[in-house]
Design a protein around this motif. Structure first.
Motif, PDB file in Angstrom:
ATOM      1  N   GLY A   1     128.805  45.534  68.846  1.00  0.00           N
ATOM      2  CA  GLY A   1     129.520  46.803  68.659  1.00  0.00           C
ATOM      3  C   GLY A   1     129.566  47.242  67.203  1.00  0.00           C
ATOM      4  N   VAL A   2     129.820  46.322  66.276  1.00  0.00           N
ATOM      5  CA  VAL A   2     129.929  46.744  64.879  1.00  0.00           C
ATOM      6  C   VAL A   2     128.603  46.696  64.131  1.00  0.00           C
ATOM      7  N   LEU A   3     127.695  45.799  64.501  1.00  0.00           N
ATOM      8  CA  LEU A   3     126.476  45.643  63.695  1.00  0.00           C
ATOM      9  C   LEU A   3     125.184  45.976  64.446  1.00  0.00           C
ATOM     10  N   GLU A   4     125.257  46.241  65.737  1.00  0.00           N
ATOM     11  CA  GLU A   4     124.062  46.422  66.563  1.00  0.00           C
ATOM     12  C   GLU A   4     123.089  45.270  66.358  1.00  0.00           C
ATOM     13  N   PHE A   5     123.635  44.099  66.468  1.00  0.00           N
ATOM     14  CA  PHE A   5     122.866  42.892  66.168  1.00  0.00           C
ATOM     15  C   PHE A   5     123.297  41.823  67.166  1.00  0.00           C
ATOM     16  N   ILE A   6     122.334  41.093  67.736  1.00  0.00           N
ATOM     17  CA  ILE A   6     122.658  40.034  68.685  1.00  0.00           C
ATOM     18  C   ILE A   6     122.806  38.721  67.923  1.00  0.00           C
ATOM     19  N   ASN A   7     124.000  38.166  67.964  1.00  0.00           N
ATOM     20  CA  ASN A   7     124.262  36.916  67.260  1.00  0.00           C
ATOM     21  C   ASN A   7     123.819  35.745  68.127  1.00  0.00           C
ATOM     22  N   PHE A   8     122.540  35.372  68.007  1.00  0.00           N
ATOM     23  CA  PHE A   8     122.010  34.324  68.871  1.00  0.00           C
ATOM     24  C   PHE A   8     122.572  32.943  68.552  1.00  0.00           C
ATOM     25  N   ALA A   9     123.330  32.829  67.469  1.00  0.00           N
ATOM     26  CA  ALA A   9     123.975  31.553  67.191  1.00  0.00           C
ATOM     27  C   ALA A   9     125.307  31.426  67.930  1.00  0.00           C
ATOM     28  N   HIS A  10     125.686  32.450  68.682  1.00  0.00           N
ATOM     29  CA  HIS A  10     127.004  32.419  69.319  1.00  0.00           C
ATOM     30  C   HIS A  10     127.128  31.300  70.348  1.00  0.00           C
ATOM     31  N   SER A  11     126.010  30.935  71.010  1.00  0.00           N
ATOM     32  CA  SER A  11     126.098  29.845  71.994  1.00  0.00           C
ATOM     33  C   SER A  11     126.485  28.534  71.305  1.00  0.00           C
ATOM     34  N   GLU A  12     126.088  28.361  70.051  1.00  0.00           N
ATOM     35  CA  GLU A  12     126.463  27.142  69.326  1.00  0.00           C
ATOM     36  C   GLU A  12     127.878  27.256  68.771  1.00  0.00           C
ATOM     37  N   ILE A  13     128.268  28.484  68.397  1.00  0.00           N
ATOM     38  CA  ILE A  13     129.655  28.679  67.964  1.00  0.00           C
ATOM     39  C   ILE A  13     130.591  28.329  69.118  1.00  0.00           C
ATOM     40  N   PHE A  14     130.174  28.680  70.337  1.00  0.00           N
ATOM     41  CA  PHE A  14     130.925  28.333  71.544  1.00  0.00           C
ATOM     42  C   PHE A  14     131.009  26.818  71.718  1.00  0.00           C
ATOM     43  N   ILE A  15     129.883  26.125  71.602  1.00  0.00           N
ATOM     44  CA  ILE A  15     129.907  24.690  71.910  1.00  0.00           C
ATOM     45  C   ILE A  15     130.594  23.899  70.792  1.00  0.00           C
ATOM     46  N   VAL A  16     130.607  24.442  69.581  1.00  0.00           N
ATOM     47  CA  VAL A  16     131.365  23.774  68.514  1.00  0.00           C
ATOM     48  C   VAL A  16     132.848  23.722  68.893  1.00  0.00           C
ATOM     49  N   GLY A  17     133.343  24.781  69.529  1.00  0.00           N
ATOM     50  CA  GLY A  17     134.727  24.771  70.011  1.00  0.00           C
ATOM     51  C   GLY A  17     134.951  23.629  70.984  1.00  0.00           C
ATOM     52  N   ALA A  18     133.972  23.430  71.884  1.00  0.00           N
ATOM     53  CA  ALA A  18     134.091  22.343  72.861  1.00  0.00           C
ATOM     54  C   ALA A  18     134.100  20.983  72.166  1.00  0.00           C
ATOM     55  N   PHE A  19     133.268  20.836  71.121  1.00  0.00           N
ATOM     56  CA  PHE A  19     133.211  19.553  70.417  1.00  0.00           C
ATOM     57  C   PHE A  19     134.474  19.282  69.618  1.00  0.00           C
ATOM     58  N   VAL A  20     135.001  20.313  68.950  1.00  0.00           N
ATOM     59  CA  VAL A  20     136.252  20.123  68.218  1.00  0.00           C
ATOM     60  C   VAL A  20     137.355  19.740  69.203  1.00  0.00           C
ATOM     61  N   GLY A  21     137.330  20.375  70.381  1.00  0.00           N
ATOM     62  CA  GLY A  21     138.314  20.051  71.406  1.00  0.00           C
ATOM     63  C   GLY A  21     138.215  18.602  71.853  1.00  0.00           C
ATOM     64  N   VAL A  22     136.996  18.138  72.128  1.00  0.00           N
ATOM     65  CA  VAL A  22     136.848  16.769  72.633  1.00  0.00           C
ATOM     66  C   VAL A  22     137.197  15.753  71.541  1.00  0.00           C
ATOM     67  N   GLU A  23     136.843  16.084  70.289  1.00  0.00           N
ATOM     68  CA  GLU A  23     137.186  15.168  69.193  1.00  0.00           C
ATOM     69  C   GLU A  23     138.695  15.047  69.043  1.00  0.00           C
ATOM     70  N   LEU A  24     139.381  16.172  69.153  1.00  0.00           N
ATOM     71  CA  LEU A  24     140.834  16.142  69.020  1.00  0.00           C
ATOM     72  C   LEU A  24     141.453  15.344  70.171  1.00  0.00           C
ATOM     73  N   LEU A  25     140.954  15.574  71.385  1.00  0.00           N
ATOM     74  CA  LEU A  25     141.483  14.844  72.544  1.00  0.00           C
ATOM     75  C   LEU A  25     141.224  13.344  72.410  1.00  0.00           C
ATOM     76  N   LEU A  26     139.999  12.994  71.977  1.00  0.00           N
ATOM     77  CA  LEU A  26     139.685  11.572  71.813  1.00  0.00           C
ATOM     78  C   LEU A  26     140.546  10.956  70.709  1.00  0.00           C
ATOM     79  N   GLY A  27     140.784  11.737  69.652  1.00  0.00           N
ATOM     80  CA  GLY A  27     141.643  11.264  68.569  1.00  0.00           C
ATOM     81  C   GLY A  27     143.060  11.012  69.059  1.00  0.00           C
ATOM     82  N   LEU A  28     143.574  11.982  69.821  1.00  0.00           N
ATOM     83  CA  LEU A  28     144.923  11.819  70.370  1.00  0.00           C
ATOM     84  C   LEU A  28     144.985  10.611  71.298  1.00  0.00           C
ATOM     85  N   LYS A  29     143.905  10.445  72.047  1.00  0.00           N
ATOM     86  CA  LYS A  29     143.887   9.350  73.008  1.00  0.00           C
ATOM     87  C   LYS A  29     143.922   7.994  72.298  1.00  0.00           C
ATOM     88  N   SER A  30     143.093   7.856  71.237  1.00  0.00           N
ATOM     89  CA  SER A  30     143.057   6.568  70.554  1.00  0.00           C
ATOM     90  C   SER A  30     144.343   6.334  69.766  1.00  0.00           C
TER      91      SER A  30
END
Lengths: 233, 323
Positions: free
Chosen positions: B36-65
């Motif tokens: 919408g703002v740049l008329e540009f497809i951010n093809f790195a967004h799929s990795e930005i998404f999965i980084v969220g999943a990894f930060v989540g799992v790291e935090l959960l594993l940290g809490l668990k240990s």
């Protein structure tokens, strides 16, 4: 109030302004006349920060304005109504006016909104409407109203008559004069030289990037060259 | 054909489709807002998404240990993990724009696109390197909390788990907040103004670069939230997991009308539902000739048909200004 000296602006290698100098005093309406491609719009865009000069000075109220980013120029009291109006088509009339006051936090916003509605009652009727559905004249009113919401001391107007029916042009120009009488200084770019000289105090004629002629509106209106080139005689 | 059976599983299929659809919708927002703002497809967004999943799992594993996973109330844990994933993905998206896209803003359009693909590869392998050094693992499993797997039986054939409800509630809440932010606040209006006309927006005093950063922040945060929810719902992630959901979310954004925020939400839901319907019914309806693995072919065939008749997408209407 505004002073421009020896202004040089390039588009890539194209030398668009070749040493333009002009002055606008507080309370004036100054007309900037000239043909297509003479550099009128370029001059306004350089003042408002959309373009950067390669050389020269722009001073507003004794402080330099050259190279200041567009979004900071607004803070210095300059509002620019760009060529072709450039209203936000997908936003409502109210949202467009809100954007005009984007940087303001003072309590003068509401009174200014009322002022805009007094100048352009049509905008009040259309307040909730999406701006892209307005008529050409209403869009021009919105573009001017939006600029006034910044409460500018200097208003830059680029071709406010463009594409409008003669009766609407009369109306818009009467309002521009009214805005000026309420205390806003105006620099007006126009191809419709007759209308511009009718309301302006002074004027400049721009030809291919240089100021060719200057004088009071009356002097310019009587000048044989101006009459031949811009008033269709 | 057993009609009662076909109809009996329908609510369950729709529910699964809805969950998948909300996930796509959240990811699709990142594509559509940036477009919408740049008329540009951010093809790195799929990795930005999965980084969220990894930060989540790291935090959960940290809490668990640390023994906190079961000690803390589970809604608090979920909120913590969501916020951490959103913050990480949001900041990452802003950084990527600053480093890899902004310097190329005025370059020909293919150049930032290639930069985005490069960032995508870089992030995939950065995650892989990090996880192999840190945990010596490729696949990571989301630690389960017992309460999340509790299932409520709605009817004999339909049940819903707590984690599914969490996904739906969280996605709805985030879409609602985003809608209010974009449509009811001054800064949201500024985002829409910049999307329409950057030069005119700057004449209003809007700092265009700041609004673009904010757009990446919001889109990235939504992607990060989707990443955490994806991990909670499906359990298993690896550094390359983001690619397919990312591609589908991008498709959802195009289906809804790229650049259009409600469109991305709608497109995500439609795609999720189509996929779930195909996964359950294709095999049943064709007597096994087409198995569930044909779900993507079915979903994308429907998309192609929709786009033939509505090339701008479902909600992609262009309001043209009069000259």
């Amino acid at each position: 109030m505004l002073r421009i000296d020896d202004l040089h602006v390039y588009y890539g290698e194209i030398h668009a302004l070749k040493g333009v100098g002009l002055e606008v005093c507080r309370g004036e309406i100054v007309a900037l006349l000239g043909n297509n491609g003479a550099g009128k719009t370029t001059t306004l865009k350089t003042i408002s920060g959309l373009l950067s000069p390669r050389r020269g000075h722009i001073t507003l109220e004794e402080r330099s304005l050259a190279g200041v980013a567009a979004h900071d120029v607004v803070l210095r009291g300059v509002a620019h109504v760009p060529e072709g109006r450039r209203i936000f088509n997908r936003l409502t009339v109210r949202e467009n006016l809100t954007m005009g006051a984007y940087l303001r936090t003072d309590d003068g916003i509401e009174p200014d909104l009322e002022r805009v509605f007094t100048l352009f009652p049509r905008l009040k009727e259309r307040i909730g409407q999406v701006a892209g559905t307005l008529s050409g004249g209403e869009q021009q009113m919105l573009a001017i109203g939006r600029a006034l919401m910044a409460s500018p001391r200097l208003l830059l107007l680029d071709e406010p008559s463009m594409g409008l029916a003669p009766v609407l042009v009369e109306q818009i120009f009467a309002t521009i004069r009214e805005i000026n009488q309420q205390g806003t200084t105006i620099l007006l770019v126009e191809q419709n030289a007759a209308m511009a000289l009718e309301i302006a105090h002074r004027g400049y004629v721009l030809e291919t990037g240089v100021i060719a002629l200057t004088g009071s509106a009356a002097e310019l209106g009587e000048n044989a060259d101006v009459r031949r080139a811009y008033l269709g005689e | 054909m057993d009609l009662p059976l076909l109809l009996g599983i329908l609510p369950q299929v729709l529910l699964d489709g809805l969950i998948l659809g909300f996930m796509y919708a959240l990811i699709a927002l990142g594509y559509t807002m940036v477009y919408g703002v740049l008329e540009f497809i951010n093809f790195a967004h799929s990795e930005i998404f999965i980084v969220g999943a990894f930060v989540g799992v790291e935090l959960l594993l940290g809490l668990k240990s640390a023994g906190l996973l079961d000690a803390l109330p589970w809604p608090l844990v979920l909120v913590l993990v969501l916020v951490a994933g959103m913050a990480a993905s949001g900041v990452l998206a802003v950084t990527v724009e600053r480093v890899a896209y902004r310097p190329l803003r005025h370059a020909p359009r293919l150049i930032p696109l290639i930069s985005a693909i490069g960032i995508s590869f870089f992030l995939q392998d950065a995650i892989r390197l990090f996880e192999s050094l840190w945990r010596n693992a490729f696949n990571l499993v989301y630690p389960t909390m017992d309460v999340l797997n509790v299932r409520f039986e709605l009817t004999q054939t339909v049940d819903v788990s707590v984690k599914s409800l969490v996904v739906i509630v969280a996605a709805l809440a985030m879409l609602g907040v985003l809608h209010l932010l974009v449509n009811r606040t001054k800064v949201g209006t500024a985002i829409r103004a910049v999307a329409e006309d950057q030069a005119a927006a700057s004449l209003m005093g809007i700092n265009v670069n700041r609004i673009i950063s904010l757009t990446f922040l919001i889109g990235g945060a939504m992607g990060g939230a989707a990443g955490v929810l994806f991990g909670v719902q499906y359990g298993l992630i690896n550094p390359y997991t983001g690619f397919i959901p990312g591609l589908k979310a991008f498709t959802a954004a195009v289906l809804g009308g790229i650049g259009n925020i409600p469109g991305a939400m709608l497109g995500g839901l439609v795609l999720g539902l189509l996929e779930a319907l195909a996964a359950s019914y294709l095999s049943l309806l064709t007597g096994g000739a087409f198995g569930a693995e044909y779900k993507d072919i079915f979903a994308f065939s429907v998309l192609i048909v929709i786009l033939i008749f509505r090339p701008k997408g479902l909600l992609g209407e262009v309001i043209r200004g009069r000259a």
